[in-house]
Design a protein around this motif. Structure first.
Motif, PDB file in Angstrom:
ATOM      1  N   LEU A 135      -2.270  13.737  -1.514  1.00  0.00           N
ATOM      2  CA  LEU A 135      -2.178  12.589  -1.873  1.00  0.00           C
ATOM      3  C   LEU A 135      -2.937  12.069  -1.721  1.00  0.00           C
ATOM      4  O   LEU A 135      -4.171  12.168  -0.999  1.00  0.00           O
ATOM      5  N   GLU A 136      -4.087  11.538  -3.086  1.00  0.00           N
ATOM      6  CA  GLU A 136      -5.268  11.044  -3.181  1.00  0.00           C
ATOM      7  C   GLU A 136      -4.751   9.291  -3.693  1.00  0.00           C
ATOM      8  O   GLU A 136      -4.498   9.827  -4.889  1.00  0.00           O
ATOM      9  N   ARG A 137      -6.135   8.512  -3.597  1.00  0.00           N
ATOM     10  CA  ARG A 137      -6.027   7.281  -4.308  1.00  0.00           C
ATOM     11  C   ARG A 137      -7.572   7.294  -4.658  1.00  0.00           C
ATOM     12  O   ARG A 137      -8.634   8.074  -4.169  1.00  0.00           O
ATOM     13  N   GLU A 163      -2.988   7.901  -6.561  1.00  0.00           N
ATOM     14  CA  GLU A 163      -2.693   6.990  -7.388  1.00  0.00           C
ATOM     15  C   GLU A 163      -4.589   6.492  -8.057  1.00  0.00           C
ATOM     16  O   GLU A 163      -5.524   7.040  -7.252  1.00  0.00           O
ATOM     17  N   SER A 207       0.407   4.486  -1.238  1.00  0.00           N
ATOM     18  CA  SER A 207       0.134   5.533  -0.564  1.00  0.00           C
ATOM     19  C   SER A 207      -0.070   5.885   1.011  1.00  0.00           C
ATOM     20  O   SER A 207      -0.328   7.051   1.343  1.00  0.00           O
ATOM     21  N   GLU A 208      -0.513   4.895   1.482  1.00  0.00           N
ATOM     22  CA  GLU A 208      -0.255   4.847   3.251  1.00  0.00           C
ATOM     23  C   GLU A 208       0.818   4.425   3.419  1.00  0.00           C
ATOM     24  O   GLU A 208       0.908   5.651   4.180  1.00  0.00           O
ATOM     25  N   HIS A 247       1.160  -1.226  -0.431  1.00  0.00           N
ATOM     26  CA  HIS A 247       0.259   0.190  -0.591  1.00  0.00           C
ATOM     27  C   HIS A 247       0.700   0.946   0.347  1.00  0.00           C
ATOM     28  O   HIS A 247       0.962   1.660   0.830  1.00  0.00           O
ATOM     29  N   SER A 255       1.502   8.419   3.178  1.00  0.00           N
ATOM     30  CA  SER A 255       0.891   9.371   3.599  1.00  0.00           C
ATOM     31  C   SER A 255       1.832   9.154   5.042  1.00  0.00           C
ATOM     32  O   SER A 255       1.538  10.494   6.141  1.00  0.00           O
TER      33      SER A 255
END
Lengths: 354, 249, 187
Positions: free
Chosen positions: B174-176, B209, B162-163, B160, B166
């Motif tokens: 930062l965004e999915r 993402e 993005s996690e 993961h 973060s």
């Protein structure tokens, strides 16, 4: 004339790069060349430049790629294991025809090896350390002053041919201090113009694309032919070497960099004993000065090649002489620097063995 | 009088996309081009394409561009941006490029807060090499190198990114997102714009993402793929806004 | 006086052997001579034995490495044992007799013992023991002139370090004085 100052090789290399107009340095610390990064970290901000300590040599070489895409002068420096990590990126840089300068302050290998002066990276440097048909211009300094002079030349050749240039030093050149005369600061506004291809935004023109990539083999072959034509041009124009006491020689010693300079002491010793010995020291290791070597070696009864390796450049010496003159080899490995006396003893042994 | 009701973005080149039917690269390319047009930055933007299915991305945009070695797009982008801070530099990378071979470069660029923008296409599979396991392949998902399904005992878990990012102070946006419905496409575009604004305003690193379908390598038709994306991928990788230092101003 | 000097200076890390090597090389440069300074480097610099090789010559220096030094300066016992053995016959071996209480079993060399720590202590700064040694070295070998070393010291000790200049100049003088005195007593 500027006055002479005492400088450590690594620091002199860094200052010479700045004076040649380099304002961008990316690097990862590794002995015996970390002084280059430390010097750049201190000095570049003073001249409006940028220093960045990277997370690895893999990242470093790609940052050099990115910076070189803008046409600005950029360099990195490393030592043997770090230079191995950069090879993939150098292949891309050669394929994308990007000007930039590398310094490899070679240490003992293979593997982790040690941190003492060595010349075991010659094959990697001159025969293509990465994948594909490409060439890197390789310059081998033998003194701190020559390292300074070759840094300026390295940036000029990189720009002239849009090709990576490697200054192949060793731990001795990097760590020793010698008096040097530094060149004047280059005027940044007079550096070569790369606006015809650099990636700086497609303002009022068609976009520029810089890659080492073409999925069509015939198109990629065309690119390769262009590279090869350039390499032939470099071979024609850029071979450099030094002859030392060769006029009346009966025996010839061949070496580059640190071992090349040590050979001059050996020649002096031999001449003190009435033996006519000369030295041939290639300065460009690619393109290798085969013809110039053949010319001075013709008169020799034999040639002794000396390297701080198990014998790598000696293959180029043999290529140059094509069996016409016997070629012997003496080497120390793993970071041991040979003394003039031990080389001379080996030379005398060869003489006695006839 | 004829009136143009539809024009392609100026930042897209005339080259036809080479992507498979149902692939989301085309949608994302178009969104990026629209954002660049709207921000008026086409003439100072450079694209760094990856190695992977989107290796040709540098050809599809009417921008200066290059292709980085596999995984190194963010290192190349860092070098470029440090050399010319006045440029807008973005990377376009897949999951293998960004989250396997290039993990170190991704994390360190984000951690340094490089003023760069990254569009990360996560489709849970290696596309260009023909459908092998990606670092984001789901548990149980069959690929050519996980023919019995991804087994966490052997292959570990989906990563993961993005996690992970973060937690980093250098990240400014930062965004999915997904691009599976018109509404989500609009949200994705907004996210992409903010990721560029994070760079332009000098706030730090911006990454979006995009969960993306790969019908060819998933062995599905485009409709099935969209369903699988919603029902499986989006469960493992929930769309979420992680970091927004850009705001709405 | 000979033109060529191949000097090895060795001691514990922290005894300032690198610095006095640099001072000799810099002074030689200021006199228009050629010089090289090459250090041992790496982990051995910290706590272990450090050494540097200095070459001074009237003509360009081909080899910065030296097999048989013309002079050896040993600031501690291991250095004397290691480099005293390879010293050229007839060469000078300078030892720090504040720390070395043994002698080397060689009749073909000139052994010069100087209690440099004690002298430095009397001057009031133990850190200049290395420069005391340098004063003694220069007095006997005449490798470079005192005034060139003074100039090199002035260039080296700038800013906060300039306060140390007086100690260093005294150390040079005291080292030279010590060997002058002991020579006259002996010979």
């Amino acid at each position: 004339m500027t006055k002479k100052i005492m400088m450590k090789g690594n620091e002199a290399i860094a200052e010479a790069a700045i004076r040649a107009g380099c304002r961008l340095y990316f690097g990862y610390p590794i002995t015996p060349q970390s002084e280059i990064a430390e010097y750049m970290a201190r000095r570049l901000p003073e001249v409006g430049g940028t220093f960045l300590q990277t997370e690895s040599e893999v990242a470093t070489v790609n940052m050099v790629y990115g910076a070189a895409c803008t046409g600005r002068r950029v360099m990195t420096s490393t030592s043997s294991p770090g230079f191995s990590l950069m090879q993939e990126g150098i292949s891309y840089i050669a394929g994308a025809e990007l000007p930039c300068v590398f310094v490899n302050v070679v240490r003992g290998g293979p593997g982790l090896g040690d941190i003492q002066p060595a010349q075991g990276d010659y094959f990697q440097a001159t025969k293509g350390g990465g994948h594909g048909d490409y060439r890197v211009i390789v310059l081998g300094p033998s003194t701190v002053q020559e390292a300074v002079d070759l840094m300026g030349l390295a940036f000029d050749l990189a720009d002239k041919y849009r090709n990576p240039v490697l200054v192949l030093a060793d731990g001795l050149i990097g760590q020793m201090m010698e008096p040097v005369e530094l060149p004047e600061m280059r005027d940044l506004s007079n550096l070569p113009d790369h606006s015809s291809w650099a990636l700086v935004g497609a303002k009022g023109r068609k976009p520029h694309k810089v890659t080492s990539f073409n999925i069509d083999p015939h198109e990629l072959e065309k690119m390769n032919k262009r590279y090869q034509a350039k390499y032939r041009e470099i071979e024609k124009n850029e071979k450099r070497w030094e002859n030392y006491r060769v006029e009346d020689l009966e025996y010839l010693l061949v070496g580059y960099g640190t071992s090349g300079r040590i050979l001059k002491s050996v020649a002096d010793m031999a001449r003190g004993d009435g033996i006519k010995v000369g030295v041939f020291r290639p300065i460009t290791l690619w393109p290798y000065p085969y013809e110039a070597l053949a010319e001075v070696a013709e008169k020799a009864r034999f040639v002794l090649t000396v390297e701080m390796s198990s014998g790598q450049m000696v293959e180029d010496v043999k290529l140059a002489l094509e069996g016409r003159v016997p070629v012997y080899f003496y080497g120390r490995m793993a970071g041991v620097v040979p003394t003039p006396e031990e080389i001379y003893r080996h030379f005398v042994k060869l003489l006695e063995e006839g | 009088m004829e009136k143009a009701i539809f024009n392609p973005p100026k930042s897209l080149s005339k080259r036809e996309f080479t992507y498979c039917p149902g692939c989301h690269h085309g949608i994302v390319h178009r969104l990026i081009a629209e954002v660049i047009d709207e921000l008026g930055i086409r003439e100072k933007t450079v694209i760094i394409a990856p190695v992977g299915c989107s290796v040709f991305a540098y050809e599809f945009f009417e921008l200066d561009g290059t292709v980085a070695p596999h995984g190194r797009a963010l290192a190349v982008a860092t070098g470029m941006k440090r050399a010319r801070p006045d440029l807008v530099v973005f990377t376009y990378q897949g999951d293998g490029d960004l989250a396997a071979i290039g993990t170190a470069e991704t994390i360190h660029a984000a951690n340094r807060g490089e003023k760069l923008t990254t569009i990360f296409i996560n489709n849970a599979v290696y596309g260009m090499t023909g459908g092998q396991m990606a670092p984001t392949t789901l548990i149980g998902q069959k690929t050519t190198t996980t023919p019995y399904g991804r087994n966490h005992e052997k292959d570990g878990y989906p990563i993961h990114i993005s996690e992970i990012l973060s937690t980093m102070n250098g990240v400014a946006y930062l965004e999915r997102v997904t691009v599976d419905t018109p509404q989500n496409v609009r949200s994705a575009k907004k996210a992409i714009k903010k990721a560029f604004l994070a760079q332009i305003k000098g706030l730090g690193f911006g990454l979006v993402e995009v969960l993306s379908a790969c019908p060819t390598n998933w062995g599905m038709n485009p409709v099935e793929a969209m369903t699988w994306l919603r029902e499986h991928m989006a469960k493992e990788f929930p769309p979420k806004l992680f970091v927004d230092k850009v705001g709405d101003g | 006086m000979m033109a060529y000097h191949g000097i090895v200076i060795a001691g514990f890390g922290g005894q300032g052997v690198m610095l006095i090597g640099q001072l000799i090389a810099t002074a030689a440069m200021l006199e228009g001579k050629h010089s090289t300074w090459f250090p041992s480097y790496g982990p051995e610099m910290r706590g272990g034995t450090a050494n540097c090789t200095v070459v001074v010559d009237e003509k360009p220096i081909a080899s910065p490495v030296v097999e048989t030094p013309t002079e050896v300066v040993a600031m501690n016992y291991p250095s004397m044992m290691k480099f005293g053995k390879v010293l050229k016959s007839g060469g000078y071996l300078f030892i720090n007799s504040s720390m070395i209480h043994e002698t080397l079993d060689r009749k073909d060399i000139k052994l010069i013992s100087i209690p440099v720590n004690d002298i430095a202590d009397r001057i009031g700064n133990l850190k200049v023991a290395n420069v005391v040694m340098l004063g003694a070295f220069l007095e006997l070998t005449k490798t470079v002139e005192f005034k060139s070393v003074e100039e090199a010291l002035r260039e080296k000790l700038t800013g906060r370090k300039s306060a140390l200049l007086d100690y260093n100049l005294r150390a040079l003088e005291e080292g030279a004085k010590y060997v002058r005195k002991s020579m006259s007593t002996v010979g």
